[in-house]
Scaffold this motif. Structure first.
Motif, PDB file in Angstrom:
ATOM      1  N   TRP A   1     -12.727  -0.895   6.131  1.00  0.00           N
ATOM      2  CA  TRP A   1     -12.525  -0.775   4.692  1.00  0.00           C
ATOM      3  C   TRP A   1     -11.097  -1.142   4.382  1.00  0.00           C
ATOM      4  CZ3 TRP A   1     -16.356  -0.505   1.442  1.00  0.00           C
ATOM      5  CH2 TRP A   1     -17.542   0.073   1.831  1.00  0.00           C
ATOM      6  N   ILE A   2     -10.896  -1.932   3.365  1.00  0.00           N
ATOM      7  CA  ILE A   2      -9.564  -2.296   2.905  1.00  0.00           C
ATOM      8  C   ILE A   2      -9.473  -1.937   1.428  1.00  0.00           C
ATOM      9  CG2 ILE A   2      -7.937  -4.184   2.544  1.00  0.00           C
ATOM     10  CD1 ILE A   2      -9.361  -5.685   4.798  1.00  0.00           C
ATOM     11  N   ASN A   3      -8.459  -1.145   1.073  1.00  0.00           N
ATOM     12  CA  ASN A   3      -8.219  -0.791  -0.321  1.00  0.00           C
ATOM     13  C   ASN A   3      -7.164  -1.736  -0.880  1.00  0.00           C
ATOM     14  OD1 ASN A   3      -9.992   1.394  -0.393  1.00  0.00           O
ATOM     15  ND2 ASN A   3      -8.468   2.723   0.524  1.00  0.00           N
ATOM     16  N   VAL A   4      -7.540  -2.506  -1.872  1.00  0.00           N
ATOM     17  CA  VAL A   4      -6.652  -3.511  -2.447  1.00  0.00           C
ATOM     18  C   VAL A   4      -6.270  -3.083  -3.860  1.00  0.00           C
ATOM     19  CG1 VAL A   4      -6.422  -5.937  -3.071  1.00  0.00           C
ATOM     20  CG2 VAL A   4      -7.815  -5.302  -1.110  1.00  0.00           C
ATOM     21  N   THR A   5      -4.961  -2.969  -4.109  1.00  0.00           N
ATOM     22  CA  THR A   5      -4.446  -2.699  -5.440  1.00  0.00           C
ATOM     23  C   THR A   5      -3.636  -3.904  -5.893  1.00  0.00           C
ATOM     24  OG1 THR A   5      -2.404  -1.681  -4.659  1.00  0.00           O
ATOM     25  CG2 THR A   5      -4.287  -0.216  -4.964  1.00  0.00           C
TER      26      THR A   5
ATOM     27  N   PHE B   1      -2.790   0.721 -10.087  1.00  0.00           N
ATOM     28  CA  PHE B   1      -3.017   1.530  -8.902  1.00  0.00           C
ATOM     29  C   PHE B   1      -4.473   1.847  -8.597  1.00  0.00           C
ATOM     30  CE2 PHE B   1       1.229   2.683 -10.567  1.00  0.00           C
ATOM     31  CZ  PHE B   1       1.969   2.091  -9.562  1.00  0.00           C
ATOM     32  N   SER B   2      -5.412   1.348  -9.375  1.00  0.00           N
ATOM     33  CA  SER B   2      -6.819   1.528  -9.030  1.00  0.00           C
ATOM     34  C   SER B   2      -7.165   0.583  -7.888  1.00  0.00           C
ATOM     35  CB  SER B   2      -7.720   1.235 -10.224  1.00  0.00           C
ATOM     36  OG  SER B   2      -7.549   2.212 -11.214  1.00  0.00           O
ATOM     37  N   ALA B   3      -7.750   1.138  -6.850  1.00  0.00           N
ATOM     38  CA  ALA B   3      -8.025   0.349  -5.649  1.00  0.00           C
ATOM     39  C   ALA B   3      -9.435  -0.231  -5.687  1.00  0.00           C
ATOM     40  CB  ALA B   3      -7.862   1.214  -4.415  1.00  0.00           C
ATOM     41  N   LEU B   4      -9.529  -1.455  -5.253  1.00  0.00           N
ATOM     42  CA  LEU B   4     -10.809  -2.110  -5.037  1.00  0.00           C
ATOM     43  C   LEU B   4     -11.116  -1.962  -3.558  1.00  0.00           C
ATOM     44  CD1 LEU B   4     -13.135  -3.979  -5.936  1.00  0.00           C
ATOM     45  CD2 LEU B   4     -11.634  -5.895  -5.380  1.00  0.00           C
TER      46      LEU B   4
ATOM     47  N   SER C   1       0.826  -1.211   0.000  1.00  0.00           N
ATOM     48  CA  SER C   1       0.000   0.000   0.000  1.00  0.00           C
ATOM     49  C   SER C   1       0.858   1.258   0.000  1.00  0.00           C
ATOM     50  CB  SER C   1      -0.919   0.012   1.216  1.00  0.00           C
ATOM     51  OG  SER C   1      -1.862  -1.015   1.119  1.00  0.00           O
ATOM     52  N   ALA C   2       1.912   1.245   0.810  1.00  0.00           N
ATOM     53  CA  ALA C   2       2.803   2.404   0.847  1.00  0.00           C
ATOM     54  C   ALA C   2       3.486   2.605  -0.503  1.00  0.00           C
ATOM     55  CB  ALA C   2       3.848   2.229   1.947  1.00  0.00           C
ATOM     56  N   LEU C   3       3.975   1.523  -1.083  1.00  0.00           N
ATOM     57  CA  LEU C   3       4.630   1.606  -2.386  1.00  0.00           C
ATOM     58  C   LEU C   3       3.640   2.013  -3.473  1.00  0.00           C
ATOM     59  CD1 LEU C   3       7.419   1.164  -3.623  1.00  0.00           C
ATOM     60  CD2 LEU C   3       6.702  -1.142  -4.194  1.00  0.00           C
ATOM     61  N   SER C   4       2.434   1.523  -3.384  1.00  0.00           N
ATOM     62  CA  SER C   4       1.402   1.887  -4.353  1.00  0.00           C
ATOM     63  C   SER C   4       1.089   3.376  -4.286  1.00  0.00           C
ATOM     64  CB  SER C   4       0.140   1.067  -4.082  1.00  0.00           C
ATOM     65  OG  SER C   4      -0.880   1.405  -4.969  1.00  0.00           O
TER      66      SER C   4
END
Length: 86
Positions: free
Chosen positions: A65-69, A41-44, A21-24
Motif C-alpha cells: 500500500w502506498i499513501n500518496v498526498t 493532506f488527504s491521502a490516496l 510523507s514525513a512532512l505531510s
C-alpha cells in the motif's frame, strides 16, 4: 546516460516520497480542519491487500500500500528536479 537519468528518477521518487510523507504527517497536525487541509493532506491509497501464496513447501504473503498526498508528489518532483540539476 539513460541509466543515470533512470537512477535519478527512481532515487527522486523514493527520497522525495519519504521526505514528502514525513512532512505531510507533520504539517497535517498543524493545519486547522477545512478544505485546504483536505486538499493537501488527504491521502490516496494505492496498492493491493495481502495475498497469501502457499506452495506446500513454502508459504509467503505479498501486499503493498502506498499513501500518496499532494505534498508527497510535490517533494518527489522537486527531488527529481534537484537530482537532475546536480
Amino acid at each position: 546516460m539513460a541509466r543515470r537519468k533512470l537512477g535519478h528518477i527512481i532515487a527522486g521518487i523514493i527520497v522525495g516520497g519519504i521526505i514528502g510523507s514525513a512532512l505531510s504527517s507533520l504539517l497535517s497536525g498543524i493545519f486547522p480542519r477545512g478544505p485546504v487541509k483536505n486538499f493537501f493532506f488527504s491521502a490516496l491509497k494505492v496498492g493491493f491487500s495481502a495475498v497469501e501464496v502457499n506452495l506446500g513447501f513454502i508459504n509467503f504473503t505479498i501486499g503493498l500500500w502506498i499513501n500518496v498526498t499532494l505534498v508527497t508528489v510535490i517533494f518527489a518532483f522537486l527531488t527529481i528536479y534537484l537530482l537532475h540539476k546536480l
